[in-house]
Design an enzyme around this catalytic site. Structure first.
Site, PDB file in Angstrom:
ATOM      1  N   GLY A  12       0.761  -1.349   0.029  1.00 55.60           N
ATOM      2  CA  GLY A  12      -0.023  -0.095  -0.020  1.00 55.60           C
ATOM      3  C   GLY A  12       0.667   1.211  -0.127  1.00 55.60           C
ATOM      4  O   GLY A  12       0.331   2.279   0.385  1.00 55.60           O
ATOM      5  N   GLY A  15      -0.314   4.268  -2.004  1.00 52.34           N
ATOM      6  CA  GLY A  15      -1.548   4.808  -1.651  1.00 52.34           C
ATOM      7  C   GLY A  15      -1.328   6.284  -0.630  1.00 52.34           C
ATOM      8  O   GLY A  15      -0.180   6.723  -0.478  1.00 52.34           O
ATOM      9  N   ARG A  38      -0.076  -3.906  -7.374  1.00 49.83           N
ATOM     10  CA  ARG A  38      -0.929  -5.109  -7.257  1.00 49.83           C
ATOM     11  C   ARG A  38      -0.821  -5.840  -8.609  1.00 49.83           C
ATOM     12  O   ARG A  38      -0.892  -7.141  -8.800  1.00 49.83           O
ATOM     13  CB  ARG A  38      -2.510  -4.340  -7.396  1.00 49.83           C
ATOM     14  CG  ARG A  38      -3.459  -5.764  -7.125  1.00 49.83           C
ATOM     15  CD  ARG A  38      -4.732  -4.969  -6.676  1.00 49.83           C
ATOM     16  NE  ARG A  38      -5.735  -6.030  -6.775  1.00 49.83           N
ATOM     17  CZ  ARG A  38      -6.910  -5.710  -6.453  1.00 49.83           C
ATOM     18  NH1 ARG A  38      -7.409  -4.541  -6.221  1.00 49.83           N
ATOM     19  NH2 ARG A  38      -7.926  -6.885  -6.546  1.00 49.83           N
ATOM     20  N   GLU A  40       1.905  -6.583 -10.214  1.00 50.18           N
ATOM     21  CA  GLU A  40       3.082  -7.545 -10.065  1.00 50.18           C
ATOM     22  C   GLU A  40       2.850  -8.607  -8.802  1.00 50.18           C
ATOM     23  O   GLU A  40       3.128  -9.805  -8.999  1.00 50.18           O
ATOM     24  CB  GLU A  40       4.252  -6.822  -9.649  1.00 50.18           C
ATOM     25  CG  GLU A  40       4.784  -5.894 -10.664  1.00 50.18           C
ATOM     26  CD  GLU A  40       6.132  -5.167 -10.340  1.00 50.18           C
ATOM     27  OE1 GLU A  40       7.083  -5.970 -10.453  1.00 50.18           O
ATOM     28  OE2 GLU A  40       6.033  -4.121  -9.962  1.00 50.18           O
ATOM     29  N   TYR A 142     -15.052  -5.752   6.951  1.00 51.17           N
ATOM     30  CA  TYR A 142     -13.718  -5.225   7.044  1.00 51.17           C
ATOM     31  C   TYR A 142     -13.006  -5.209   8.311  1.00 51.17           C
ATOM     32  O   TYR A 142     -11.967  -5.605   8.325  1.00 51.17           O
ATOM     33  CB  TYR A 142     -14.027  -3.885   6.378  1.00 51.17           C
ATOM     34  CG  TYR A 142     -12.835  -3.031   6.199  1.00 51.17           C
ATOM     35  CD1 TYR A 142     -11.430  -3.407   5.559  1.00 51.17           C
ATOM     36  CD2 TYR A 142     -12.535  -1.834   7.427  1.00 51.17           C
ATOM     37  CE1 TYR A 142     -10.463  -2.536   5.710  1.00 51.17           C
ATOM     38  CE2 TYR A 142     -11.299  -1.116   7.174  1.00 51.17           C
ATOM     39  CZ  TYR A 142     -10.324  -1.252   6.266  1.00 51.17           C
ATOM     40  OH  TYR A 142      -9.277  -0.592   6.366  1.00 51.17           O
ATOM     41  N   PRO A 169      -5.041   3.028  13.576  1.00 52.71           N
ATOM     42  CA  PRO A 169      -5.371   4.469  13.418  1.00 52.71           C
ATOM     43  C   PRO A 169      -6.945   5.019  13.348  1.00 52.71           C
ATOM     44  O   PRO A 169      -7.857   4.061  12.651  1.00 52.71           O
ATOM     45  CB  PRO A 169      -4.892   4.741  12.029  1.00 52.71           C
ATOM     46  CG  PRO A 169      -3.677   3.619  11.672  1.00 52.71           C
ATOM     47  CD  PRO A 169      -4.673   2.454  12.474  1.00 52.71           C
ATOM     48  N   ASN A 171      -9.916   7.596  11.738  1.00 52.69           N
ATOM     49  CA  ASN A 171     -10.177   8.153  10.332  1.00 52.69           C
ATOM     50  C   ASN A 171      -8.922   9.059  10.065  1.00 52.69           C
ATOM     51  O   ASN A 171      -8.781  10.015  10.596  1.00 52.69           O
ATOM     52  CB  ASN A 171     -11.500   8.700  10.125  1.00 52.69           C
ATOM     53  CG  ASN A 171     -12.440   7.714  10.571  1.00 52.69           C
ATOM     54  OD1 ASN A 171     -12.605   7.431  11.720  1.00 52.69           O
ATOM     55  ND2 ASN A 171     -13.452   7.527   9.672  1.00 52.69           N
ATOM     56  N   TRP A 208     -25.378  12.469   3.812  1.00 54.12           N
ATOM     57  CA  TRP A 208     -26.250  11.186   4.275  1.00 54.12           C
ATOM     58  C   TRP A 208     -26.240  11.400   5.811  1.00 54.12           C
ATOM     59  O   TRP A 208     -25.586  12.065   6.659  1.00 54.12           O
ATOM     60  CB  TRP A 208     -25.179  10.206   4.123  1.00 54.12           C
ATOM     61  CG  TRP A 208     -25.320   9.622   2.786  1.00 54.12           C
ATOM     62  CD1 TRP A 208     -25.545   9.971   1.786  1.00 54.12           C
ATOM     63  CD2 TRP A 208     -25.018   8.066   2.358  1.00 54.12           C
ATOM     64  NE1 TRP A 208     -25.640   9.035   0.525  1.00 54.12           N
ATOM     65  CE2 TRP A 208     -25.333   7.930   0.859  1.00 54.12           C
ATOM     66  CE3 TRP A 208     -24.652   6.863   3.111  1.00 54.12           C
ATOM     67  CZ2 TRP A 208     -24.990   6.717   0.174  1.00 54.12           C
ATOM     68  CZ3 TRP A 208     -24.348   5.581   2.368  1.00 54.12           C
ATOM     69  CH2 TRP A 208     -24.850   5.681   1.113  1.00 54.12           C
ATOM     70  N   ASP A 275     -26.134   6.406   9.507  1.00 58.80           N
ATOM     71  CA  ASP A 275     -25.073   7.334  10.072  1.00 58.80           C
ATOM     72  C   ASP A 275     -23.862   6.541  10.251  1.00 58.80           C
ATOM     73  O   ASP A 275     -22.696   7.273  10.464  1.00 58.80           O
ATOM     74  CB  ASP A 275     -25.547   7.801  11.283  1.00 58.80           C
ATOM     75  CG  ASP A 275     -26.589   8.895  11.331  1.00 58.80           C
ATOM     76  OD1 ASP A 275     -26.343   9.868  10.272  1.00 58.80           O
ATOM     77  OD2 ASP A 275     -27.492   9.032  11.988  1.00 58.80           O
TER      78      ASP A 275
END
Length: 326
Positions: A12, A15, A38, A40, A142, A169, A171, A208, A275
């Site tokens: 990652g 990212g 990814r 590879e 997740y 961590p 958000n 939302w 929510d």
């Protein structure tokens, strides 16, 4: 473990969070940093994980890679998010065990998720509350996959002596975040919505939920420092929260982003949409005690940096999205 002179694999690493982690590793003097892509190394497959370790023979693996998104993306992909995140962890940790068996000092760090906490965790969240209930339903697959990786690391530490660390961590936000409205998290989604509405002269935006849920946010560079520090000083995968211990409701967050973006139109709430978890706010005393780490970037300052970056790079972001959709 002193990271100076070490070879570090960062899954990652290309990212959002990975960019900041790479910069921090460079500051700490890592000799070589490997960022597997990814195309590879698709790490949901065991063969790719085997090749990754064989090709690069790392001293440290920082596992940041994840398949993840906001509430909508989690609701659309619960099976994929569980499988992909669980498979990557299983493959990488098993190969870490083999890597460590050669007797050379080796460290594996797993980045967990705040989504692993139970839906109604007392605020502020303490690490010992991780098992006291089921996660919020929309992101439970997740969150549970990420938490299962911690259990695997604990078992491997106790049976095989694998040195590892596990951080949670809160958000994240900051420049280079994912601003794609289909998959982005709340801050980049709101920034894009407010900036776009202001530029188009729209008189309202829609959000939302009810706005009553609360969240805590950590600037990405602060998180990167905490991750690298954990890789240096921790050897056991006991969970460690990384956050600011500052809670804000989504309603107040929207109003703050609207003000900083210059959008002065109406904010309309769609209460038919979920929510998510009612409240999120971390107790960070463990990180302060074990890592000598605390967040440094103030929230409003971090939001201004993020908004400015998005405005400066908006055309390139939209062009990249058009290319990927083509």
């Amino acid at each position: 473990m002193d990271l100076a002179g070490k070879k570090v694999v960062v899954t990652g690493g290309a990212g959002f969070l990975g960019r900041s982690v790479l910069a921090e590793l460079q500051r700490r003097g890592a000799a070589e940093i490997v960022v597997p892509r990814r195309r590879e190394y698709d790490l949901v497959h065991e063969e790719a994980a085997i090749r990754l370790y064989r090709d690069h023979d790392p001293d440290v693996v920082l596992h940041l890679a994840a398949e993840v998104g906001g509430i909508g993306a989690n609701m659309e992909n619960p099976g994929r998010y569980f499988f992909a995140n669980m498979a990557m962890a299983i493959n990488l940790i098993e190969q870490a065990r083999i890597q460590a068996s050669n007797g050379r000092p080796f460290k594996f760090l797993q980045v967990g998720t705040i989504c692993a906490y139970p839906k109604f965790t007392p605020v502020p969240f303490k690490e010992e509350e991780l098992w006291n209930g089921y996660p919020e339903e929309t992101n439970a697959p997740y969150g549970i996959a990420k938490k299962a990786a911690m259990v695997m690391l604990d078992g491997y530490h106790r049976q095989y002596g694998l040195a590892s660390a596990y951080v949670l961590p809160v958000n994240l936000y900051g420049p280079f975040d994912n601003f794609d409205p289909r998959t982005s998290h709340v801050i980049p989604a709101l920034i894009r919505k407010c900036v776009s509405a202001k530029e188009a002269g729209v008189d309202h935006i829609e959000c939302w939920g009810t706005g009553s849920a609360s969240r805590e946010f950590l600037y990405v560079d602060d998180c990167a420092k905490g991750i690298v520090r954990a890789a240096e000083v921790l050897d056991e995968p006991a969970p460690v929260n990384l956050g600011t211990c500052m809670e804000i409701t989504i309603r107040d967050l929207v109003e703050l982003i609207a003000r900083l973006s210059g959008f002065d139109g109406e904010i309309r709430w769609d209460a038919t949409k979920p929510d998510g978890q009612p409240r999120r706010c971390l107790d960070t005393t463990t990180a302060e005690a074990r890592l000598d780490w605390r967040a440094e970037v103030g929230f409003e300052d971090g939001l201004r940096r993020t908004i400015d970056w998005f405005i400066e790079n908006r055309r390139e972001i939209e062009a990249a999205e058009d290319d990927s959709a083509a």
